[in-house]
Design an enzyme around this catalytic site. Structure first.
Site, PDB file in Angstrom:
ATOM      1  N   HIS A 230       0.843  -1.197   0.000  1.00 35.69           N
ATOM      2  CA  HIS A 230       0.000   0.000   0.000  1.00 35.69           C
ATOM      3  C   HIS A 230       0.882   1.251   0.000  1.00 35.69           C
ATOM      4  CE1 HIS A 230       0.993  -0.690   4.249  1.00 35.69           C
ATOM      5  NE2 HIS A 230       0.988   0.640   4.327  1.00 35.69           N
TER       6      HIS A 230
ATOM      7  N   HIS B 184       5.526   6.263  -1.735  1.00 31.15           N
ATOM      8  CA  HIS B 184       6.286   5.038  -1.932  1.00 31.15           C
ATOM      9  C   HIS B 184       5.488   3.842  -1.444  1.00 31.15           C
ATOM     10  CE1 HIS B 184       7.020   5.719   2.344  1.00 31.15           C
ATOM     11  NE2 HIS B 184       7.331   4.430   2.424  1.00 31.15           N
TER      12      HIS B 184
END
Length: 192
Positions: A41, A127
């Protein structure tokens, strides 16, 4: 409840050839522990421990966030604090998605601030964490190899309030609620 707000990486991207190749290559790096593909995620705000009486306010705050749906391409491999001596290995996102994720994260954090809800105030960096290490590792060679790979592209249609349960084998995540981004026709909903 230990909570965070995130955009999940969809199953078709988690199962893509490019991502499987990257994760397979990292398996050989001594000291690295891979994140389960099902747990991948992009964290927008890490809230940490929130009291049960803060959950309703969190849901209310997050339901006020209005942002359009957008495309995300996963690109590149890097490490925090740096590639030659990192403890966290991440996949990056394309420049346009990074800008849109920054806006979404700012709006999520602003909504949490308005309700005086806690979250980690570290600056947002778009990220996807794919591995962690207790000792510094060098991923410079792996990062160079990944530069040319297509790692996956998807439409970010929603973000989620997620619960994290820490376990010896690694954290497990579950959805508490889903918040659609505009233009998707999806409706908000509680997962529990």
């Amino acid at each position: 409840m230990r909570a965070f707000v995130a955009v999940d990486i969809p199953q078709e991207v988690r199962e893509s050839e490019g991502l499987r190749h990257v994760l397979g290559g990292l398996k050989g790096v001594p000291g690295l522990r891979l994140v389960s593909p099902s747990a991948l995620h992009i964290t927008l705000a890490f809230m940490g421990e929130i009291a049960e009486n803060q959950v309703a306010a969190t849901l209310d705050a997050l339901s006020s966030v209005k942002e359009p749906a957008f495309q995300i391409s996963l690109r590149g491999l890097g490490g925090f604090p740096r590639n030659q001596s990192c403890r966290v290995v991440w996949l990056g996102v394309d420049e346009d998605a990074a800008t849109l994720l920054q806006s979404l994260a700012e709006n999520v954090r602003r909504a949490l601030d308005l309700k005086a809800l806690p979250y980690d105030k570290k600056p947002f960096t778009a990220h996807v964490t794919v591995a962690r290490s207790k000792i510094p590792v060098d991923i410079k060679a792996a990062a160079k190899e990944v530069d040319t790979l297509q790692l996956g592209r998807f439409l970010a249609k929603e973000f989620r309030l997620k619960q994290s349960v820490l376990r010896a084998e690694g954290p497990t995540y579950s959805d508490v609620a889903v918040f659609p981004l505009e233009g998707t026709g999806l409706r908000p909903g509680l997962e529990k």
